[in-house]
Design a protein around this motif. Structure first.
Motif, PDB file in Angstrom:
ATOM      1  N   ALA A 168      31.198   3.601 -26.905  1.00  0.00           N
ATOM      2  CA  ALA A 168      31.250   2.702 -25.755  1.00  0.00           C
ATOM      3  C   ALA A 168      30.241   3.134 -24.703  1.00  0.00           C
ATOM      4  CB  ALA A 168      32.660   2.682 -25.174  1.00  0.00           C
ATOM      5  N   ILE A 171      26.815   2.142 -25.898  1.00  0.00           N
ATOM      6  CA  ILE A 171      26.514   0.710 -25.905  1.00  0.00           C
ATOM      7  C   ILE A 171      26.442   0.154 -24.485  1.00  0.00           C
ATOM      8  CG2 ILE A 171      27.258  -1.585 -26.671  1.00  0.00           C
ATOM      9  CD1 ILE A 171      28.730  -0.217 -28.969  1.00  0.00           C
ATOM     10  N   ASN A 172      27.425   0.500 -23.664  1.00  0.00           N
ATOM     11  CA  ASN A 172      27.450  -0.032 -22.303  1.00  0.00           C
ATOM     12  C   ASN A 172      28.088   0.987 -21.364  1.00  0.00           C
ATOM     13  OD1 ASN A 172      27.838  -1.471 -19.932  1.00  0.00           O
ATOM     14  ND2 ASN A 172      28.229  -3.403 -21.003  1.00  0.00           N
ATOM     15  N   TYR A 174      28.048   1.366 -18.214  1.00  0.00           N
ATOM     16  CA  TYR A 174      28.675   0.797 -17.030  1.00  0.00           C
ATOM     17  C   TYR A 174      30.119   0.375 -17.305  1.00  0.00           C
ATOM     18  CZ  TYR A 174      28.946  -2.939 -13.394  1.00  0.00           C
ATOM     19  OH  TYR A 174      29.294  -3.773 -12.383  1.00  0.00           O
ATOM     20  N   ALA A 175      30.293  -0.423 -18.370  1.00  0.00           N
ATOM     21  CA  ALA A 175      31.639  -0.893 -18.699  1.00  0.00           C
ATOM     22  C   ALA A 175      32.516   0.262 -19.180  1.00  0.00           C
ATOM     23  CB  ALA A 175      31.569  -1.981 -19.766  1.00  0.00           C
ATOM     24  N   ALA A 176      31.913   1.220 -19.886  1.00  0.00           N
ATOM     25  CA  ALA A 176      32.700   2.322 -20.435  1.00  0.00           C
ATOM     26  C   ALA A 176      33.376   3.124 -19.320  1.00  0.00           C
ATOM     27  CB  ALA A 176      31.818   3.235 -21.285  1.00  0.00           C
ATOM     28  N   THR A 177      32.626   3.400 -18.250  1.00  0.00           N
ATOM     29  CA  THR A 177      33.224   4.194 -17.179  1.00  0.00           C
ATOM     30  C   THR A 177      34.410   3.448 -16.578  1.00  0.00           C
ATOM     31  OG1 THR A 177      31.743   3.267 -15.537  1.00  0.00           O
ATOM     32  CG2 THR A 177      31.066   5.316 -16.551  1.00  0.00           C
ATOM     33  N   LEU A 178      34.327   2.116 -16.563  1.00  0.00           N
ATOM     34  CA  LEU A 178      35.425   1.341 -15.991  1.00  0.00           C
ATOM     35  C   LEU A 178      36.622   1.256 -16.920  1.00  0.00           C
ATOM     36  CD1 LEU A 178      33.294  -1.261 -14.205  1.00  0.00           C
ATOM     37  CD2 LEU A 178      34.942   0.249 -13.155  1.00  0.00           C
ATOM     38  N   MET A 179      36.471   1.722 -18.143  1.00  0.00           N
ATOM     39  CA  MET A 179      37.620   1.806 -19.051  1.00  0.00           C
ATOM     40  C   MET A 179      38.246   3.195 -18.955  1.00  0.00           C
ATOM     41  SD  MET A 179      37.957  -1.041 -20.323  1.00  0.00           S
ATOM     42  CE  MET A 179      37.123  -1.907 -19.009  1.00  0.00           C
ATOM     43  N   ILE A 181      36.584   6.010 -19.241  1.00  0.00           N
ATOM     44  CA  ILE A 181      35.899   6.985 -20.089  1.00  0.00           C
ATOM     45  C   ILE A 181      34.962   7.803 -19.211  1.00  0.00           C
ATOM     46  CG2 ILE A 181      34.310   7.280 -22.019  1.00  0.00           C
ATOM     47  CD1 ILE A 181      35.388   4.465 -22.959  1.00  0.00           C
ATOM     48  N   PRO A 183      31.844   9.781 -18.436  1.00  0.00           N
ATOM     49  CA  PRO A 183      30.530   9.960 -19.057  1.00  0.00           C
ATOM     50  C   PRO A 183      30.221  11.441 -19.283  1.00  0.00           C
ATOM     51  CG  PRO A 183      30.371   8.608 -17.077  1.00  0.00           C
ATOM     52  CD  PRO A 183      31.760   9.139 -17.121  1.00  0.00           C
ATOM     53  N   PHE A 289      20.705   1.468 -17.733  1.00  0.00           N
ATOM     54  CA  PHE A 289      21.524   1.551 -16.523  1.00  0.00           C
ATOM     55  C   PHE A 289      21.106   2.722 -15.679  1.00  0.00           C
ATOM     56  CE2 PHE A 289      24.272  -1.018 -19.174  1.00  0.00           C
ATOM     57  CZ  PHE A 289      24.583  -2.003 -18.272  1.00  0.00           C
TER      58      PHE A 289
ATOM     59  N   CYS B  74      39.686   4.029 -12.544  1.00  0.00           N
ATOM     60  CA  CYS B  74      40.387   3.373 -13.655  1.00  0.00           C
ATOM     61  C   CYS B  74      41.671   4.114 -13.966  1.00  0.00           C
ATOM     62  CB  CYS B  74      39.473   3.337 -14.873  1.00  0.00           C
ATOM     63  SG  CYS B  74      40.329   2.830 -16.364  1.00  0.00           S
ATOM     64  N   PHE B  82      34.103  -8.363 -15.669  1.00  0.00           N
ATOM     65  CA  PHE B  82      32.786  -8.525 -15.072  1.00  0.00           C
ATOM     66  C   PHE B  82      32.346  -9.977 -15.020  1.00  0.00           C
ATOM     67  CE2 PHE B  82      33.258  -4.460 -17.004  1.00  0.00           C
ATOM     68  CZ  PHE B  82      32.757  -3.587 -16.064  1.00  0.00           C
ATOM     69  N   PHE B  88      31.151  -4.310 -25.420  1.00  0.00           N
ATOM     70  CA  PHE B  88      30.603  -3.324 -26.352  1.00  0.00           C
ATOM     71  C   PHE B  88      30.200  -4.129 -27.585  1.00  0.00           C
ATOM     72  CE2 PHE B  88      34.004  -0.701 -24.165  1.00  0.00           C
ATOM     73  CZ  PHE B  88      33.121  -0.200 -23.229  1.00  0.00           C
ATOM     74  N   MET B  91      30.629  -3.282 -31.367  1.00  0.00           N
ATOM     75  CA  MET B  91      31.931  -2.921 -31.903  1.00  0.00           C
ATOM     76  C   MET B  91      32.669  -4.178 -32.354  1.00  0.00           C
ATOM     77  SD  MET B  91      33.592  -0.186 -29.368  1.00  0.00           S
ATOM     78  CE  MET B  91      32.745   1.281 -28.827  1.00  0.00           C
ATOM     79  N   THR B 167      43.974  -0.561 -20.541  1.00  0.00           N
ATOM     80  CA  THR B 167      44.039   0.643 -19.711  1.00  0.00           C
ATOM     81  C   THR B 167      45.378   0.730 -18.980  1.00  0.00           C
ATOM     82  OG1 THR B 167      43.089  -0.384 -17.738  1.00  0.00           O
ATOM     83  CG2 THR B 167      41.532   0.535 -19.322  1.00  0.00           C
TER      84      THR B 167
END
Lengths: 289, 254
Positions: A168, A171-172, A174-179, A181, A183, A289, B74, B82, B88, B91, B167
């Motif tokens: 994640a 791939i992205n 930006y979105a990953a941190t908001l899940m 995750i 970094p 990013f 989060c 968004f 992703f 995936m 989440t």
């Protein structure tokens, strides 16, 4: 003759592939090329040689310690050298990896020595004779290790959330941190995996091609070329790139001259990059990013 | 309560957020509307931690989150989607939603590398949870193994919401979830959001689709030029002259 050439090409290619995976994993998650990576491979071989030659340690404990040391080394490189850096300043980060690489080489020279060393092969006996070709046991270890490590990496990336998190991030980001995750955590895992696989490559290679403090740069360049050839960022690409590079070198050395093997493989690399800049298996880089 | 107090942000000479205060209670849909350039996106990015505010505070259920990193926010129970899809893409749909459950991983890193039985068990749980969420968002099993980036736009929007739900957020920020949806899809989305709010999730809806906002939200905040110019129930907001003015311009003003 042809069998022998293909076999040795596959073996060298498997080593390149293992090194390339380390470049690719780190690049995917941290978006930098870690120029110290070749030194992890060198360190794996050197530490293994040192432990078995100087301390008379049996093969497997020595290999395990050498690989473990490389994991710790990789972790330290990230935590001390890169973690606190401005993550957008890629040039500075790459310069740090170069500096760290030179330092590691110096440390190996001082603490382990300047002599070329041949640590023992993983298992005694051999070589096997199969249809006119001879296969040293170490060759089987190398190819087997590549298969096992690739399978493990595949399972990790696709079947655990540790791996999915890393994918994640790659791939992205930006979105990953908001899940949720982190970094930084993904980067730590990427570096540890690179240390693990790179260190393993070093110990596997040392019995057939020697361990020497100065080997890191050359191994790093080959692994990097393999990663680019297959497509930086794709673990499968790293394997394909490594094997193609190894086979090309081996065929060139066998049928033309070993003097030209590097030249031919570099020409191949340039040709592929002209036709497919993203590498054989790689995808075009995602947005930055 | 997601409480935003006196948030300020300047970009050079542009005062992007001026003293913005917004309350979003749990279990309700709270909408933030306003013309382009009103500061809605800046607000979203400040709340989710990508931009640090010059002043003001944000608390989630009493915990201040101002200054935290996005992944830490989060973990405090605040998820978002968004305006421009951030999928992703490579995936599968199922993997994408499972990724939302990263923070719920229990086994250690070493256990993960060794892939112990516990890890398998854990991953199975995560996959089941993700499947339930996909069903909640009306994404059938035939889509689960498809590449997320290949789905039609409306479905990708719903996958994003499922991923955010994974989440287990207490509050969810939805940045224009109805953009690109047709009327029918938009109404279906509204009912789904109402159902989610019914489960106790506080939803903050930033949206241009006025119908969706008027029909489904409990409380509306209207922003213009970086500040909140009005707030109230849909009926109250609809009749306020300053809202009509911000949306339609002076000559149509009441």
């Amino acid at each position: 003759m042809l069998y022998q050439i293909i076999l040795s090409g596959l073996t060298v290619g498997a080593i390149y592939a293992l090194i390339a995976i380390g470049f690719t994993i780190v690049f995917s998650t941290v978006r930098i090329v870690n120029f110290a990576h070749g030194e992890f491979v060198m360190a794996g071989g050197m530490i293994y040689a040192y432990l078995s030659a100087v301390h008379g340690m049996p093969v497997f404990p020595a290999v395990a310690i050498a690989i473990g040391a490389c994991v710790v080394l990789a972790l330290l490189v990230y935590e001390l050298g890169l973690a606190s850096m401005d993550k957008d300043n890629h040039i500075a980060q790459v310069m740090i990896t170069l500096g760290v690489g030179i330092t590691l080489k110096g440390l190996a020279q001082i603490f382990i020595g300047k002599d070329t060393q041949f640590p023992p092969a993983f298992s005694a006996g051999g070589p096997l004779a199969v249809g006119g070709a001879t296969i040293p046991y170490q060759m089987l270890w190398i190819v087997g290790a590549l298969a096992v490590l690739m399978l493990g990496l595949y399972m990790l990336l696709h079947h655990t959330r540790v791996g999915k998190g890393m994918m994640a991030v790659s791939i992205n980001h930006y979105a990953a941190t908001l899940m949720g995750i982190s970094p930084r955590r993904s980067a730590v895992i990427a570096f540890m995996l690179a240390g693990l696989i790179g260190g393993a490559a070093g110990t596997l290679l040392a019995p057939v091609a020697s361990a020497h403090y100065d080997n890191g740069i050359f191994l790093g360049i080959k692994g990097f070329a393999a990663a680019i050839l297959g497509g930086l960022g794709s673990p499968l690409g790293a394997v394909v790139g490594g094997l193609i590079l190894g086979l090309t070198e081996s065929v060139t050395a066998g049928y033309i001259s070993s003097v030209y093997k590097d030249a031919v493989s570099l020409v191949l690399l340039l040709a592929i990059l002209l036709i497919r800049p993203q590498g054989l298996i790689g995808k075009r880089l995602p947005q930055k990013f | 309560m997601l409480a935003i107090r006196n948030l300020n942000k300047r970009f050079g000479g542009l005062h992007a957020l001026r003293d913005v205060s917004i309350d979003a209670p749990p279990g309700q849909i709270t909408a933030v509307i306003g013309p382009n350039g009103a500061g809605k996106s800046t607000l979203m990015n400040v709340i989710s931690g990508f931009i640090s505010p010059d002043g003001g505070s944000i608390t989630v259920a009493g915990t201040p989150i101002t200054g935290m990193k996005p992944h830490e926010i989060c973990r405090q129970g605040l998820a978002r989607t968004f305006q421009n899809l951030q999928m992703f893409s490579d995936m599968t749909v199922l993997e994408t939603v499972i990724t939302g459950r990263t923070r719920h991983r229990r086994a250690s890193l070493v256990a993960n590398l060794l892939m112990t039985p516990r890890v398998w068990h854990d991953e199975k749980d995560a996959a089941q949870h993700a499947q339930t969420l996909l069903e909640t968002m009306q994404i059938g099993p035939s889509y689960w193994q498809r590449r997320a980036g290949d789905l039609p736009y409306g479905l990708q929007r719903r996958v994003e919401i499922a991923r955010a739900l994974a989440t287990e957020p207490a509050y969810m920020l939805l940045d224009e979830p109805a953009a690109g949806l047709n009327d029918e899809e938009s109404v279906a989305l509204g009912s789904t959001l109402r159902e989610l709010a019914g489960r106790g999730i506080g939803i903050v809806l930033i949206e241009h689709d006025i119908e969706l906002v008027m029909n489904f939200s409990r409380h509306i905040f209207v922003m213009d030029a970086g500040g909140v110019i009005a707030d109230g129930t849909p009926e109250q907001v609809r009749s306020k002259p300053e809202v009509v003015k911000a949306y339609l311009g002076d000559e149509h003003g009441a």
